[in-house]
Write a protein that holds these residues in place. Sequence first.
Motif, short mmCIF file in Angstrom:
data_model
loop_
_atom_site.label_atom_id
_atom_site.label_comp_id
_atom_site.label_asym_id
_atom_site.label_seq_id
_atom_site.Cartn_x
_atom_site.Cartn_y
_atom_site.Cartn_z
N ALA A 90 13.49 122.63 68.09
CA ALA A 90 14.02 123.22 66.85
C ALA A 90 15.04 124.32 67.18
O ALA A 90 16.09 124.42 66.53
N GLU A 91 14.73 125.14 68.18
CA GLU A 91 15.67 126.21 68.57
C GLU A 91 16.96 125.62 69.13
O GLU A 91 18.06 126.12 68.85
N ASP A 96 22.75 124.21 68.41
CA ASP A 96 23.79 123.19 68.23
C ASP A 96 24.53 123.39 66.91
O ASP A 96 25.76 123.29 66.84
N GLU A 97 23.78 123.67 65.85
CA GLU A 97 24.39 123.87 64.53
C GLU A 97 25.32 125.10 64.55
O GLU A 97 26.40 125.07 63.97
N GLU A 98 24.88 126.16 65.21
CA GLU A 98 25.72 127.37 65.31
C GLU A 98 27.00 127.07 66.08
O GLU A 98 28.08 127.52 65.67
N GLU A 99 26.90 126.30 67.17
CA GLU A 99 28.10 125.94 67.95
C GLU A 99 29.07 125.13 67.10
O GLU A 99 30.28 125.36 67.12
N GLU A 100 28.53 124.15 66.35
CA GLU A 100 29.38 123.31 65.51
C GLU A 100 30.07 124.15 64.43
O GLU A 100 31.23 123.95 64.13
N ALA A 101 29.33 125.10 63.85
CA ALA A 101 29.91 125.97 62.82
C ALA A 101 31.03 126.84 63.42
O ALA A 101 32.09 127.03 62.81
N ASP A 102 30.80 127.36 64.63
CA ASP A 102 31.82 128.16 65.31
C ASP A 102 33.07 127.34 65.59
O ASP A 102 34.19 127.79 65.40
N GLU A 103 32.87 126.08 66.03
CA GLU A 103 34.01 125.20 66.31
C GLU A 103 34.79 124.89 65.02
O GLU A 103 36.01 124.85 65.03
N ALA A 104 34.07 124.70 63.93
CA ALA A 104 34.73 124.42 62.64
C ALA A 104 35.53 125.64 62.17
O ALA A 104 36.62 125.51 61.63
N ASP A 105 34.99 126.83 62.41
CA ASP A 105 35.71 128.06 62.04
C ASP A 105 36.99 128.21 62.85
O ASP A 105 37.98 128.72 62.36
#
Length: 107
Positions: A90-91, A96-105
């Motif tokens: 889960a962690e 992974d979700e945080e990395e994807e969000a950073d890449e999208a930003d």
Amino acid sequence: APGEAKLEVAADAQLAESARALAESAGRLGRTYALLGMGAEDRARVLQAVQGVAGMTARAEGEGRNRRVAMLPDKPTPMPRQRLPGYDEAELAELDEEEEADEADDA
């Protein structure tokens, strides 16, 4: 020294064979390799030996004692993700979700 690939140096068959094998691996596997700790003559031998190897580019970079030959793949392959000790699934998914969000930003 600029133009190391154009230096006239005596051939070294063993160095040339090893350099070509590494360059072919760089192109085939999509990995970057760097060769350190060589004088200008050996850098020139390596650069001359790997000219024309498919799928990669070689260049001398850096300055002084930190000068090296870099073998750069035309199509780099990302390194496989390593398991991080102490994290549960889960962690890891959250990271992974945080990395994807950073890449999208950044896009």
